[in-house]
Design a protein around this motif. Structure first.
Motif, short mmCIF file in Angstrom:
data_model
loop_
_atom_site.label_atom_id
_atom_site.label_comp_id
_atom_site.label_asym_id
_atom_site.label_seq_id
_atom_site.Cartn_x
_atom_site.Cartn_y
_atom_site.Cartn_z
N VAL A 180 0.86 -1.19 0.00
CA VAL A 180 0.00 0.00 0.00
C VAL A 180 0.90 1.23 0.00
CG1 VAL A 180 -1.78 1.30 1.22
CG2 VAL A 180 -1.82 -1.20 1.25
N ASP A 181 0.78 2.01 -1.05
CA ASP A 181 1.48 3.29 -1.14
C ASP A 181 0.41 4.36 -1.29
OD1 ASP A 181 3.03 5.48 -1.60
OD2 ASP A 181 3.95 4.77 -3.46
N LYS A 182 -0.05 4.89 -0.16
CA LYS A 182 -1.16 5.82 -0.20
C LYS A 182 -0.80 7.08 -0.97
CE LYS A 182 -5.47 6.28 1.01
NZ LYS A 182 -6.48 5.34 0.56
N VAL A 183 0.46 7.54 -0.82
CA VAL A 183 0.88 8.72 -1.57
C VAL A 183 0.81 8.43 -3.07
CG1 VAL A 183 2.85 10.21 -2.10
CG2 VAL A 183 2.33 9.61 0.27
N GLY A 184 1.39 7.29 -3.48
CA GLY A 184 1.34 6.94 -4.89
C GLY A 184 -0.07 6.66 -5.36
N GLY A 185 -0.89 6.03 -4.48
CA GLY A 185 -2.26 5.71 -4.86
C GLY A 185 -3.10 6.95 -5.07
N ILE A 186 -2.99 7.91 -4.14
CA ILE A 186 -3.76 9.14 -4.29
C ILE A 186 -3.26 9.93 -5.49
CG2 ILE A 186 -4.30 11.35 -3.20
CD1 ILE A 186 -4.25 9.92 -0.52
N SER A 187 -1.95 9.95 -5.69
CA SER A 187 -1.40 10.65 -6.85
C SER A 187 -1.92 10.03 -8.14
CB SER A 187 0.13 10.61 -6.81
OG SER A 187 0.62 11.26 -5.65
N ALA A 188 -2.01 8.70 -8.17
CA ALA A 188 -2.55 8.02 -9.35
C ALA A 188 -4.01 8.38 -9.56
CB ALA A 188 -2.39 6.51 -9.20
N VAL A 189 -4.77 8.47 -8.45
CA VAL A 189 -6.18 8.88 -8.57
C VAL A 189 -6.29 10.30 -9.12
CG1 VAL A 189 -8.25 9.44 -7.23
CG2 VAL A 189 -7.03 7.32 -6.80
N LEU A 190 -5.42 11.19 -8.62
CA LEU A 190 -5.44 12.56 -9.13
C LEU A 190 -5.15 12.58 -10.62
CD1 LEU A 190 -3.52 14.47 -6.30
CD2 LEU A 190 -5.96 14.56 -6.78
N GLY A 191 -4.16 11.79 -11.05
CA GLY A 191 -3.84 11.75 -12.47
C GLY A 191 -4.97 11.16 -13.29
#
Length: 787
Positions: free
Chosen positions: A628-639
């Motif tokens: 789980v990489d919440k920073v990467g996950g949220i960034s991916a959602v933003l993208g």
């Protein structure tokens, strides 16, 4: 006229209800703006266990305030810490100090029945590899140590030091140590006292922030007064939430008051009368109160950033009133205001529809904060629009307005404005703009990293980083989520994961990991260890017998010691461990049963961001283990939503085009062209200026559609030759919008700043472009005759 008067009275009743409801909310303190910045993040994953794990990690730290009080000498650090504690001690109802070192005195008691089974990784490898003589020598070394002789009472509890070594291994999970009744950590040339506090109310409650932060500041000042060279490092969600709240409150005042003052000045210079100013302010006020009431009824809370964004409504809600006032100023004296409204109503209705379409684009995002902003803004515009339609014809009659200095000077500009045509100079300018737009858009990169939206003050960020480095604290946003059908399966899968992480620890990708299986081995592992102990150190003719012979003990001593150690080999379960006081710092790692499955978290210490790909691969092929990489996950959602919202913007243009087509027919493209051209040029300017495209830029383009179409509609409405009312309305509306969104571009919140900057540039370009696509009534008539 009678019908419209009744409509005005009905609206007055509605406004009275709104005023009463807002008074009930604010005077009764039933509404407290939420300051949780996480409301801007995705509402939740479709995976409830994953979402629960993140909430669990965040909540474990949310109510804690961690303080390091340090000095070059330990005694000075203790004195400074005592001064810090003395300030907060009378306020234990707000900030309760955790037990700290005092709680560690009897924490070993909980492990006594299970001590034999608790063997460290290094000792377990040695049990499988070392001969019996190794363990005999090991036990003799412990029996005859530096303390002058065999301590057979405690020696019998752990003759081979396996439990003691396990304890040392567990202590290695944190650099914090007990010292003189305090918790101690050292580093960077200083010695620190660690103090931890639990905040009783929510860290996001404004009342808690207003009490806690001044107290912490006073305590830090007391520590520095006691020891001038003392260093105080503080970290806690309440500090960041308070900083965000103060920033947002300041921005509400700056944006709201600044916009309002600008509109008042512009209105006075245009109409030279107090009445239009009062009406515009009234319109905006009713829009704001109406949006606040309905949003509270819908959502039960209001985010402070929603109010900040809502303050920008001032730059949009006044469009409808200005449109009516400008037409009243230029209309024939004999034309009744109700009849004038009837003539203007189709255009006014379309402007509201286009704006609502623009705001509702925000509601398609997965962010609760943005959805609240969208609903708040759309409702505010509706209430402002209804105020204009219901009240303005009754309050503004013919002859009540005078043309001011700005209206007289501004009206003549439209006559000299360039128009889009097929003339060679115009085509050359359009070609240059197209080339510039292409170059700028080509240079426009993207940046969806959620960390770029961080807006906490630098001193808080520095303290957080330093404290995390000194305490070797795990990150709450990158971890492993482990699932299984039972607690036992979860523990076994944790152990399999740890075997993969050990090589990464050895090569420095991370300094360690925290897992419940560090404290509670799986039942399978406990059984294997007991069998291993029975075959090695507890064997009847093994190291115990050799040790007894050296110590001069008989076989009865061997049997009694073996039986004693076996008595201390009772199985340890996760449930039993979590009931003990020592488990308190690790309880956040155990999720228990969630949505039908059992789950836990393996947290990482000292992780290097460059190692994230290797850490992600460590979970590959392990059933039930998820990186789980919440920073990467949220960034991916933003993208992802940046791309999706780009498509939504294009769809909104098509929708608005269809809505306008029945009224404007062949001129519909002229209504949308200024906004479309301004949007493309805005992206180009962002690219040329080195900006990176984010979701919030795209969301601003959606709103720009709603705002810009107003100007296109104003300029395309039928009017007589020389009628400057639409041009004056566009100028005043654009200037007011530039004020509100221009101030929003100065926001300390990066998301709002990106939004405001896009709106600032885009609105200015729409203002400049809208007259270029107009044709007068005379020109339309001539074109019709020629055709």
């Amino acid at each position: 006229m009678i019908t419209h008067r009744r409509l005005a009275l009905a609206w007055a009743l509605v406004v009275c209800l709104l005023a009463g409801h807002n008074a009930w909310l604010w005077l009764g303190k039933r509404i407290a703006p939420d300051t949780d910045i996480l409301a801007l993040l995705p509402a939740g994953e479709r995976d409830p266990v994953l979402q629960r794990s993140f909430t669990h990690m965040v909540d474990s730290a949310q109510q804690r305030v961690v303080v390091l009080v340090g000095a070059a000498q330990w005694n000075d650090a203790v004195r400074a810490a005592a001064a810090f504690q003395a300030v907060l001690r009378p306020h234990a109802d707000l900030l309760k100090e955790d037990a700290g070192a005092n709680a560690q005195a009897a924490w070993l008691d909980g492990f006594t029945p299970h001590a034999t089974l608790l063997v460290g990784a290094a000792d377990e490898r040695a049990l499988r590899a070392q001969p019996a003589s190794y363990w005999t020598e090991n036990a003799l070394t412990r029996a005859y140590g530096a303390f002058g002789g065999p301590k057979l009472g405690s020696f019998r509890d752990d003759p081979f030091g396996l439990f003691a070594n396990w304890m040392q291994e567990r202590a290695g999970e944190t650099p914090v140590r007990p010292r003189d009744g305090h918790l101690y950590v050292g580093g960077e040339g200083r010695e620190y006292v660690l103090l931890t506090y639990t905040l009783a109310p929510s860290a996001f409650a404004l009342s808690a922030q207003r009490r806690a932060v001044p107290l912490l500041d006073a305590a830090a000042a007391a520590a520095r007064h006691a020891v001038p060279a003392a260093e105080v490092i503080e970290a806690g969600v309440v500090l960041h939430a308070a900083a965000a709240g103060n920033q947002a409150s300041s921005e509400v005042e700056t944006i709201g008051v600044g916009s309002l003052v600008g509109i008042v000045v512009l209105t006075w210079l245009t109409f030279r009368s107090v009445r239009p100013i009062g009406l515009i302010v009234l319109t905006i006020g009713i829009g704001f109160l109406g949006a606040l009431s309905v949003c509270w009824l819908l959502f039960g809370r209001i985010h402070l950033l929603t109010l900040v964004f809502g303050a920008s409504l001032i730059g949009v809600a006044q469009d409808y009133g200005l449109y009516f006032l400008c037409h009243r100023l230029g209309a024939a004296p004999q034309e009744d205001s109700v009849r004038l409204l009837g003539r203007l109503l189709p255009g006014l209705g379309l402007t509201l529809l286009a704006a609502v379409i623009g705001y509702m684009g925000l509601a398609l995002t997965p962010f609760p904060g943005l959805r609240h902003m969208a609903v708040f803004s759309a409702l505010g515009l509706m209430f402002a629009w209804l105020t204009v339609v219901c009240w303005f014809p009754q309050l503004i009659q013919a002859g009540t307005l005078r043309r001011g200095w700005l209206a007289r000077r501004y009206r003549g500009l439209i006559a000299h404005w360039p128009r889009v045509s097929t003339r060679p100079p115009v085509l050359a300018v359009l070609a240059l703009l197209a080339v510039g737009a292409a170059v700028g858009c080509a240079r426009l990169g993207t940046d969806d990293d959620i960390r770029s939206l961080q807006s906490s003050p630098q001193h808080l960020v520095r303290d957080q980083i330093k404290l995390g480095r000194l305490l070797d604290a795990p990150t709450p946003v990158q971890y492993y989520l482990v699932r299984g059908a039972s607690d036992e399966q979860v523990l076994q899968r944790e152990e399999a994961l740890k075997r993969r992480l050990d090589p990464l620890v050895a090569r420095g990708d991370l300094s360690g990991y925290q897992a419940l299986s560090n404290w509670v081995p799986s039942a399978h592992t406990q059984a294997d260890r007991l069998a291993l102990l029975d075959a090695t150190v507890l064997a009847p003719d093994g190291p115990l017998a050799a040790l007894a012979q050296t110590l001069g003990e008989d076989r009865d001593w061997v049997a009694a010691t073996r039986a004693h150690l076996r008595d201390r080999a009772q199985p340890l379960s996760a449930e039993a461990f979590l009931r003990t006081p020592v488990s308190e710092p690790w309880r956040h790692l155990w999720l228990g049963k969630v949505d039908g499955v059992h789950a836990s978290i393996v947290a990482l210490r000292g992780m290097r961001y460059a190692s994230i790909p290797a850490l992600s691969r460590a979970a590959d092929g392990l059933e039930g283990v998820q990186w789980v990489d919440k920073v990467g996950g949220i960034s991916a959602v933003l993208g992802r939503y940046r791309a999706v919202m780009g498509a939504v913007v294009l769809g909104a243009y098509a929708l608005v085009f269809l809505a306008l087509l029945p009224r404007y027919r062949g001129r519909t493209w002229r209504v949308l062209a200024p906004t479309a051209a301004a949007s493309v040029l805005t992206l180009a300017i962002l690219g040329i200026s080195g900006q990176h495209l984010q979701l919030f830029h795209v969301l601003a383009l959606m709103l720009l559609l709603g705002v810009g179409v107003d100007y296109g509609i104003f300029m395309q409405e039928d009017r007589q030759q020389g009628d400057d009312a639409p041009w004056l309305a566009v100028g005043l509306s654009a200037a007011s919008t530039l004020l509100s969104f221009g101030l929003l571009a100065l926001s300390g919140t990066p998301a709002l700043r990106a939004f405001g900057l896009t709106m600032l540039v885009g609105t200015a370009l729409v203002w400049l472009a809208a007259p270029c696509f107009t044709v007068t009534a005379k020109e339309r008539h001539e074109a019709t005759v020629t055709a």
